[in-house]
Design an enzyme around this catalytic site. Sequence first.
Site, PDB file in Angstrom:
ATOM      1  N   ASP A 487       0.868  -1.087  -0.038  1.00  0.00           N
ATOM      2  CA  ASP A 487       0.008  -0.006   0.053  1.00  0.00           C
ATOM      3  C   ASP A 487       0.942   1.117  -0.040  1.00  0.00           C
ATOM      4  O   ASP A 487       0.470   2.433  -0.225  1.00  0.00           O
ATOM      5  CB  ASP A 487      -0.818   0.007   1.383  1.00  0.00           C
ATOM      6  CG  ASP A 487      -2.275  -0.736   0.938  1.00  0.00           C
ATOM      7  OD1 ASP A 487      -2.626  -0.727  -0.154  1.00  0.00           O
ATOM      8  OD2 ASP A 487      -2.856  -1.100   2.144  1.00  0.00           O
TER       9      ASP A 487
HETATM   10  C1  GLC Z   1      -0.739   2.754   5.956  1.00  0.00           C
HETATM   11  C2  GLC Z   1       0.125   1.652   6.395  1.00  0.00           C
HETATM   12  C3  GLC Z   1       0.088   0.185   5.553  1.00  0.00           C
HETATM   13  C4  GLC Z   1      -1.599  -0.079   5.397  1.00  0.00           C
HETATM   14  C5  GLC Z   1      -2.076   1.245   4.906  1.00  0.00           C
HETATM   15  C6  GLC Z   1      -3.657   0.919   4.802  1.00  0.00           C
HETATM   16  O1  GLC Z   1      -0.214   3.170   4.618  1.00  0.00           O
HETATM   17  O2  GLC Z   1       1.372   1.905   6.502  1.00  0.00           O
HETATM   18  O3  GLC Z   1       0.584  -0.797   6.239  1.00  0.00           O
HETATM   19  O4  GLC Z   1      -1.488  -1.085   4.552  1.00  0.00           O
HETATM   20  O5  GLC Z   1      -2.048   2.474   5.649  1.00  0.00           O
HETATM   21  O6  GLC Z   1      -4.729   1.939   4.462  1.00  0.00           O
HETATM   22  C1  GLC Z   2      -1.480  -3.674   5.376  1.00  0.00           C
HETATM   23  C2  GLC Z   2      -2.529  -3.848   4.668  1.00  0.00           C
HETATM   24  C3  GLC Z   2      -2.160  -4.682   3.564  1.00  0.00           C
HETATM   25  C4  GLC Z   2      -1.073  -4.373   2.654  1.00  0.00           C
HETATM   26  C5  GLC Z   2      -0.092  -4.455   3.693  1.00  0.00           C
HETATM   27  C6  GLC Z   2       1.245  -3.945   2.927  1.00  0.00           C
HETATM   28  O1  GLC Z   2      -1.262  -5.043   5.977  1.00  0.00           O
HETATM   29  O2  GLC Z   2      -3.785  -4.164   5.432  1.00  0.00           O
HETATM   30  O3  GLC Z   2      -3.669  -4.758   2.509  1.00  0.00           O
HETATM   31  O4  GLC Z   2      -1.066  -5.187   1.881  1.00  0.00           O
HETATM   32  O5  GLC Z   2      -0.216  -3.424   4.637  1.00  0.00           O
HETATM   33  O6  GLC Z   2       1.357  -2.537   2.617  1.00  0.00           O
END
Ligand code: GLC
Ligand code: GLC
Length: 814
Positions: A487
């Site tokens: 993300d």
């Molecule tokens: C933030 C977190 C990430 C997560 C995302 C979800 O970016 O660092 O881990 O997946 O929020 O919206």
């Molecule tokens: C968080 C989010 C997931 C994403 C991950 C890596 O765990 O929930 O959707 O893939 O971060 O960013």
Amino acid sequence: MTYGHFDDRRREYVITRPDTPLPWINYLGCEAYFGIISNTAGGYSFYRDARLRRLTRYRYNNVPPDVGGRYLYVRDDETGDFWSPTWQPTRHDPEDYTCRHGMGYTVIGSARKGVRADICYFVPLGADLEIWQLTVSNKGRRPRRLSLFSSIEFCLWDAQDDATNFQRNFSTGQVEVERGVIYHKTEYRERRNHVAFFACSEKPAGTDTQREAFLGPYRGWDKPLAVERGRSFNSVAHGWAPIGSHHVRLALAPGETRTVTYILGYSENPRDAKFDPPGSQTIDKRGIRRVLDRYRDAAAVAKAFEELRSSWEGLLDVYRVRTPVRHVDRMVNIWNPYQCMATFNMSRSASMFESGIGRGLGFRDSTQDLLGFVHMVPARARERILDLAATQLATGGAYHQYQPLTKRGNNDIGSNFNDDPLWLIVGVAAYIRETGDWSLLDEAVPYDNAPGSETPLYEHCTRSIRYTLDRLGPHGLPLIGRADWNDCLNLNCFSETPGESFQTTTNREGRVAESVFIAALFVLAARELSAIASRRGREAESGEYLQHADRMEQVVREHGWDGEWFLRAYDASGGRVGSASCGEGKIFIESQGFCVLAGIGTQDGRARKALDAVRKHLATPHGIMLQQPAFSRYYVELGEISSYPPGYKENAGIFCHNNPWVMIAETVLGNGDAALDYYLRINPSARERLARLHRCEPYVYAQMIAGKDAPTHGEAKNSWLTGTAAWNYYAITQWILGIRPTFEGLQVAPVVPARWKEFSVRRVFRGVTYDIDVVRVGKGNSVRLTVDGRPVDGTVLGVPPAGATALRVRAEIS
Ligand code: GLC
Ligand code: GLC
């Protein structure tokens, strides 16, 4: 140094000192009524949706930490001395404190000056309420006169509004108290049809419902005035902060033990039958009274507790293992599937790190979580798949999240995370492998929940594939969109504004930035769909998907290989991400693990090279880091990943979710030693001895362990609600231990360490119990199977003889 120990026989983790580095929590409830509870009884409850139907108030990130909970006070009425058996909130020196977190229940207790008190908290199956069963004993030689005070603080339902909209909320609070039962009915007079109730099995000497009266001016929960003076105020909340507290007096003879039951619950009335008598403003309580009559009886409570225990036994019986490593057994038999059920129930909504108001159910998160629970609750997995698919868009794209109460896609977050739709195929395939229920594919499912748009689920899967094919970039790799699995790799967003969401801010056109990770996921998903299509007699389509997969694999070979490892992506100006030519972020874990897992590079030596590079550049004793070197500054063209200080989260943290991809990749290459080695580096039980450093619960996975660039290398964060649970479970049970559902039957193909002489698994699969003994007779991974003494060709146990319910399998590996 540790804070407790595992009790595997009872399937509990026993915490023996209350001042754990962080609150160590457990979950209550598994259907509609839920709660989180810490080892000192902190936490809160909600009905279905942690944000919109919050029953009790909890203050995150507060001082002292973890206050707001399910508290009892025990008071010696001769001396006035009082204490909390759960340590918080009075925090007296604990005598014999223990907290037992078990499967769906938590028991916390301690002793003080000859009185022992333990409280068992749980949610009965099929009920919208929680029980606190207090057992209190006089261990001394003289009679004792005690007072018990219960306390909870009601949340005014919407947890977000409750924490912000004080100008209104200080005026809306309303309660009723009738025969010692406290009813919280804020907004019931207008648009709400639900109330909360809090009752006690004993007739209370008094109650309080106004926080200020119970606590006294300027006091905290550690020293409520009502408790100090030994008498409730019988306050009634009008606005401000409604609470629930009962005062019960008890006389205990020497050696005597008494049980008192508290019941906190949720109840809805039909919209047009809310009041009794009709036309009044008084809650119609008839339904609630019936429920209370049932659970005030200690025998009924005991029975409900037994039902809960045996239901968990049933769930955990589906896959049981005995291996040479106790950390494997404990996690596989107890805690890992338990955590998978928590991720199923909660997705990413409510934990110590997820406030319950932030996120709905993630599309990619929920589809991956399925890998960890489909074998335990296949019917519910089926329903989850259909709910998710109904939020898919006609383009094949997907909302990134949906709201559990409405089951609608979440418009605030929107779509265009280009990996999302492909995960649907991974989930669907996992479900069919487990159940053999091909009818799932024929279910009529709408797009974006629009009536009339229904197609068979199978077509949703084909549109997922199409979605990727319609969005290829300059090299023929999939365009990344807002982000892929990571993300925080936001290659199209270029954010310069503090506080702006990297995921939802306006993106650039996005016709250039490509993801090697999505390419690998595509190869996996297209091959899955090809296998599914062929088994459905759609040979031509099956061939097409295979071709798409092969072509994509070719593209990865040409444009996704950096020389020593797989590239991660191309950015918005076509620059390489995750390449030796980069200054920082030269190598990423995702594309190494996922390409190999998808079978890319297994024929030409690249897979081995990539995994060697992982070992050399990314592996630490605490797990495998996400990338290296860490980003030492903010790169606007890379986005959120570089917003984190080095070593944390996606910036070179050990992001435990993707470590299993490398474990599986190692098994694909036949390397059981490496796979188990990686597995044990992040296995929570194996890290128990590092409790002080690790800090999070030793019985569940955390999302993240700080990487080597962080000053706190080895420290875990964001425990419980993470895809780490499902992926580790999947990696150890299906790839390392190798007991794997396939479309045709159960496969036995272990890739375990060379030194393992034997292990055994009991697996209930499609109604048949397989008792599998695996014995090593040589050094490799070849398998020879016999079933009930008869040799079997290959490694897949096909359809069992009619009527067979139990089979004995012997697997020789050599
Ligand atoms: C933030 C977190 C990430 C997560 C995302 C979800 O970016 O660092 O881990 O997946 O929020 O919206
Ligand atoms: C968080 C989010 C997931 C994403 C991950 C890596 O765990 O929930 O959707 O893939 O971060 O960013």
